[in-house]
Design a protein around this motif. Structure first.
Motif, PDB file in Angstrom:
ATOM      1  N   TYR A  58      44.094  36.803  41.390  1.00  0.00           N
ATOM      2  CA  TYR A  58      43.334  36.630  39.924  1.00  0.00           C
ATOM      3  C   TYR A  58      41.820  36.953  40.118  1.00  0.00           C
ATOM      4  CZ  TYR A  58      47.912  34.257  39.815  1.00  0.00           C
ATOM      5  OH  TYR A  58      49.129  33.647  39.959  1.00  0.00           O
ATOM      6  N   LEU A  59      41.392  36.547  41.238  1.00  0.00           N
ATOM      7  CA  LEU A  59      39.821  37.030  41.412  1.00  0.00           C
ATOM      8  C   LEU A  59      39.752  38.477  41.271  1.00  0.00           C
ATOM      9  CD1 LEU A  59      38.798  34.674  44.324  1.00  0.00           C
ATOM     10  CD2 LEU A  59      38.155  34.422  41.821  1.00  0.00           C
ATOM     11  N   ASN A  60      40.798  39.226  41.973  1.00  0.00           N
ATOM     12  CA  ASN A  60      40.599  40.618  41.537  1.00  0.00           C
ATOM     13  C   ASN A  60      40.558  41.354  40.184  1.00  0.00           C
ATOM     14  OD1 ASN A  60      40.795  41.234  44.556  1.00  0.00           O
ATOM     15  ND2 ASN A  60      42.868  41.372  44.629  1.00  0.00           N
ATOM     16  N   MET A  61      41.337  40.583  39.317  1.00  0.00           N
ATOM     17  CA  MET A  61      41.202  40.685  38.088  1.00  0.00           C
ATOM     18  C   MET A  61      39.781  40.699  37.608  1.00  0.00           C
ATOM     19  SD  MET A  61      44.735  39.178  36.668  1.00  0.00           S
ATOM     20  CE  MET A  61      46.381  39.085  37.641  1.00  0.00           C
ATOM     21  N   ARG A  62      39.279  39.697  37.846  1.00  0.00           N
ATOM     22  CA  ARG A  62      37.937  39.468  37.260  1.00  0.00           C
ATOM     23  C   ARG A  62      36.827  40.456  37.892  1.00  0.00           C
ATOM     24  NH1 ARG A  62      37.322  34.277  35.147  1.00  0.00           N
ATOM     25  NH2 ARG A  62      34.946  34.212  35.280  1.00  0.00           N
ATOM     26  N   GLY A  63      37.400  41.184  38.982  1.00  0.00           N
ATOM     27  CA  GLY A  63      36.520  42.395  39.301  1.00  0.00           C
ATOM     28  C   GLY A  63      36.789  43.645  38.317  1.00  0.00           C
ATOM     29  N   ASN A  64      36.377  44.967  38.960  1.00  0.00           N
ATOM     30  CA  ASN A  64      36.436  46.197  38.048  1.00  0.00           C
ATOM     31  C   ASN A  64      37.296  47.234  38.857  1.00  0.00           C
ATOM     32  OD1 ASN A  64      34.593  47.134  40.197  1.00  0.00           O
ATOM     33  ND2 ASN A  64      33.053  47.701  38.427  1.00  0.00           N
ATOM     34  N   PHE A 147      36.360  26.323  51.766  1.00  0.00           N
ATOM     35  CA  PHE A 147      35.648  27.352  51.838  1.00  0.00           C
ATOM     36  C   PHE A 147      36.025  27.880  50.416  1.00  0.00           C
ATOM     37  CE2 PHE A 147      34.415  31.680  52.923  1.00  0.00           C
ATOM     38  CZ  PHE A 147      33.231  31.704  52.788  1.00  0.00           C
ATOM     39  N   GLU A 148      37.336  28.400  50.243  1.00  0.00           N
ATOM     40  CA  GLU A 148      37.640  28.807  49.195  1.00  0.00           C
ATOM     41  C   GLU A 148      37.597  28.038  47.984  1.00  0.00           C
ATOM     42  OE1 GLU A 148      39.147  32.049  49.140  1.00  0.00           O
ATOM     43  OE2 GLU A 148      38.237  32.115  50.989  1.00  0.00           O
ATOM     44  N   LEU A 149      37.740  26.813  47.862  1.00  0.00           N
ATOM     45  CA  LEU A 149      37.359  26.030  46.562  1.00  0.00           C
ATOM     46  C   LEU A 149      35.932  26.084  46.271  1.00  0.00           C
ATOM     47  CD1 LEU A 149      39.457  22.696  47.687  1.00  0.00           C
ATOM     48  CD2 LEU A 149      39.693  23.850  45.512  1.00  0.00           C
ATOM     49  N   VAL A 150      35.100  26.051  47.220  1.00  0.00           N
ATOM     50  CA  VAL A 150      33.690  25.868  46.856  1.00  0.00           C
ATOM     51  C   VAL A 150      33.041  27.506  46.358  1.00  0.00           C
ATOM     52  CG1 VAL A 150      32.985  24.063  48.185  1.00  0.00           C
ATOM     53  CG2 VAL A 150      32.661  26.280  49.321  1.00  0.00           C
ATOM     54  N   ASN A 151      33.895  28.562  46.878  1.00  0.00           N
ATOM     55  CA  ASN A 151      33.459  29.686  46.528  1.00  0.00           C
ATOM     56  C   ASN A 151      34.135  30.304  45.062  1.00  0.00           C
ATOM     57  OD1 ASN A 151      31.728  31.371  48.333  1.00  0.00           O
ATOM     58  ND2 ASN A 151      32.922  30.277  49.757  1.00  0.00           N
ATOM     59  N   ILE A 152      34.902  29.447  44.590  1.00  0.00           N
ATOM     60  CA  ILE A 152      35.593  29.551  43.301  1.00  0.00           C
ATOM     61  C   ILE A 152      34.888  28.659  42.297  1.00  0.00           C
ATOM     62  CG2 ILE A 152      37.643  29.575  41.950  1.00  0.00           C
ATOM     63  CD1 ILE A 152      39.304  29.992  44.220  1.00  0.00           C
ATOM     64  N   TYR A 153      34.887  27.452  42.482  1.00  0.00           N
ATOM     65  CA  TYR A 153      34.334  26.247  41.569  1.00  0.00           C
ATOM     66  C   TYR A 153      33.100  25.639  41.702  1.00  0.00           C
ATOM     67  CZ  TYR A 153      39.225  26.459  40.563  1.00  0.00           C
ATOM     68  OH  TYR A 153      40.680  27.028  40.359  1.00  0.00           O
ATOM     69  N   TRP A 403      34.966  39.944  44.203  1.00  0.00           N
ATOM     70  CA  TRP A 403      34.201  38.980  43.280  1.00  0.00           C
ATOM     71  C   TRP A 403      33.230  38.020  44.183  1.00  0.00           C
ATOM     72  CZ3 TRP A 403      33.598  37.775  38.558  1.00  0.00           C
ATOM     73  CH2 TRP A 403      33.272  36.461  38.110  1.00  0.00           C
ATOM     74  N   TYR A 404      33.656  37.552  45.302  1.00  0.00           N
ATOM     75  CA  TYR A 404      32.779  36.798  46.327  1.00  0.00           C
ATOM     76  C   TYR A 404      31.639  37.473  46.608  1.00  0.00           C
ATOM     77  CZ  TYR A 404      36.855  33.627  47.123  1.00  0.00           C
ATOM     78  OH  TYR A 404      37.769  32.820  46.910  1.00  0.00           O
ATOM     79  N   ASP A 405      31.817  38.901  46.785  1.00  0.00           N
ATOM     80  CA  ASP A 405      30.415  39.626  47.250  1.00  0.00           C
ATOM     81  C   ASP A 405      29.640  39.909  45.961  1.00  0.00           C
ATOM     82  OD1 ASP A 405      31.277  39.915  49.784  1.00  0.00           O
ATOM     83  OD2 ASP A 405      32.308  42.018  49.485  1.00  0.00           O
ATOM     84  N   TRP A 406      30.209  40.044  44.893  1.00  0.00           N
ATOM     85  CA  TRP A 406      29.123  39.969  43.529  1.00  0.00           C
ATOM     86  C   TRP A 406      28.550  38.580  43.632  1.00  0.00           C
ATOM     87  CZ3 TRP A 406      32.628  41.890  38.904  1.00  0.00           C
ATOM     88  CH2 TRP A 406      32.820  43.283  39.152  1.00  0.00           C
ATOM     89  N   ARG A 407      29.120  37.435  43.643  1.00  0.00           N
ATOM     90  CA  ARG A 407      28.691  36.260  43.571  1.00  0.00           C
ATOM     91  C   ARG A 407      27.343  35.972  44.602  1.00  0.00           C
ATOM     92  NH1 ARG A 407      30.518  31.249  42.435  1.00  0.00           N
ATOM     93  NH2 ARG A 407      30.281  30.454  44.567  1.00  0.00           N
ATOM     94  N   ARG A 408      27.621  36.443  45.839  1.00  0.00           N
ATOM     95  CA  ARG A 408      26.620  36.456  46.897  1.00  0.00           C
ATOM     96  C   ARG A 408      25.454  37.165  47.116  1.00  0.00           C
ATOM     97  NH1 ARG A 408      27.382  38.871  51.789  1.00  0.00           N
ATOM     98  NH2 ARG A 408      28.847  40.081  51.884  1.00  0.00           N
TER      99      ARG A 408
END
Length: 449
Positions: A58-64, A147-153, A403-408
């Motif tokens: 699902y995170l992949n869908m938020r990417g491009n 770690f996954e929880l805090v990088n999503i929420y 998605w995580y790389d965009w965030r950070r």
């Protein structure tokens, strides 16, 4: 009293999930869910691995990297109503058809690891495996779940601003009277750091063989440390952890060789741990790769021919993520990239370039490799970091990293055009942090604070 009632219902739900998912517990009545033997704890941790959420699809869908629409016949992501709000960043969408991001599932895994951590030391050993290894895996898996929880929420980690920022609930005990307010981001990272240390103290297996690659090992633990410290911008610790991984094994798949094995397949010599599903049937079979991704690859880059398969809608991901054998969580190419990025940010450009060269010689034709290395050798500072991030996007495409790389790394503005409508994710958009799902917030009002 109201909050306690809500919390009891949540824990009851977790007990119900566990009772329905752990075979050896199915024969026990409700309330008698505590295993007592090492083999039973192994069964419990194995269940935790198998239930780890499929959130990165699902995170992949938020990417491009995927096309949100593919053809006029209803195929592609736009043919599945449950995904539209995800790929258009409509986080206020209340349509009951929309796929919720996993939340309770993470706590289901955490619940299981808590049982192992708290009661496992008292278990009797009834096999060749020690409880120390199982407990070490439980600490590592709990750290990874948080770690996954805090990088999503939760907002991105910031050394100077995490003491008061609210993140996600922390629970380390099995207590039906426990309340579940959000803990601070710093408190969650403190637990992650502590769990990583305890995992290292207990971990006895250096590397897992293919049949056990769904389990944590010392190699996988150091890979997790490499990623965590990179996200925390603790560059030197990320380098140190990366070097520990590569000291155990530094092999990569060579795409120039006819012996190449898909580097996302659990049998690949560069896969370190493999227990997360990265795609769905809809993404794999009915969605094509975007030009945004395809255009990143230069002439002589071998990866597109190994990652993507041509079909009537364009290119699909089926070569990289074909079936149940591609559940990669950590693989060695990421470690080379983590080390390179961290070293470049520390100003150690020469060493960073060497890690890049080691990876790239296995991904480009000899001629293209020479050209790319000449290009990289001419870069330094921020330009080198940006090139490493570009290589990271090419290498790790559709594995849940974008998605995580965009965030950070700056939270850029991103635009998507879907059926004539433009959708915009603004720079530093609040939607880079997802809301905790509505169902969880309704069950626990404390999550709205």
């Amino acid at each position: 009293m109201k909050n306690k009632t809500v919390n009891v219902s949540i824990v009851a739900l977790l007990f119900g999930i566990i009772l329905s998912s752990c075979n050896y517990l199915d024969i026990k009545p409700v309330g008698q869910v505590i295993p007592g033997k090492s083999s039973e704890y192994r069964a419990l941790i194995n269940s935790a691995y198998s239930l780890f959420p499929r959130h990165k699809a699902y995170l992949n869908m938020r990417g491009n990297h995927y096309n949100p629409e593919d053809d006029p016949f209803g195929f592609g992501m736009d043919g599945f109503d449950m995904y539209k709000a995800i790929y258009t960043w409509d986080d206020s969408n209340s349509d009951i058809k929309t796929q919720e991001f996993p939340y309770i599932a993470f706590y289901q895994v955490i619940f299981m690891t808590n049982e192992i951590i708290n009661n496992g030391p008292n278990a009797s050993v009834n096999g060749s495996e020690s409880m120390k290894q199982i407990i070490g895996e439980a600490y590592a898996l709990r750290a990874y779940a948080y770690f996954e929880l805090v990088n999503i929420y939760a907002p991105v980690y910031n050394k100077s601003a995490t003491n008061s920022v609210k993140a996600v609930p922390l629970t380390t005990e099995i207590d039906i009277a426990q309340t579940f307010p959000k803990a601070t981001l710093q408190a969650v990272y403190d637990l992650i750091m502590g769990d990583l240390e305890k995992a290292q103290t207990n971990m006895e297996v250096t590397r897992q063989e293919n049949e056990n690659k769904y389990r944590f090992s010392m190699e996988a633990l150091h890979a997790l440390q490499s990623r965590v410290f990179l996200y925390m911008q603790d560059w030197q610790k990320s380098v140190d952890a990366s070097k520990k991984v590569l000291a155990i094994n530094k092999e990569l798949e060579d795409m120039n060789s006819d012996k190449y094995v898909a580097n996302t397949n659990y049998k690949s010599k560069e896969v370190i741990a493999s227990f997360e599903e990265l795609t769905t049937m809809e993404l794999r079979d009915y969605t094509s790769i975007s030009n945004s991704l395809l255009n990143l690859y230069v002439t002589g880059d071998i990866r597109p021919s190994h990652y993507f398969s041509e079909h009537w809608m364009g290119y699909s991901i089926v070569k990289k993520l074909t079936n149940i054998n591609e559940h990669v969580s950590f693989r060695r190419a990421e470690i080379y990239l983590n080390a390179a990025e961290a070293l470049a940010r520390l100003g150690s450009d020469g060493e960073a370039r060497q890690y890049m060269a080691d990876l790239m010689k296995n991904r480009y034709t000899p001629t293209a490799y020479t050209t790319q290395i000449q290009h990289i050798n001419a870069l330094s500072g921020e330009a080198l970091v940006n090139e490493i991030l570009l290589e990271r996007e090419r290498e790790l495409a559709l594995e849940g990293h974008q998605w995580y790389d965009w965030r950070r790394t700056g939270q850029p503005e991103v635009k998507k055009m879907v059926k004539g409508t433009e959708y915009i994710l603004k720079k530093n958009d609040p939607r880079y942090t997802l809301q905790i799902p509505k169902s969880a917030r309704e069950a626990n009002p404390l999550l709205n604070e």
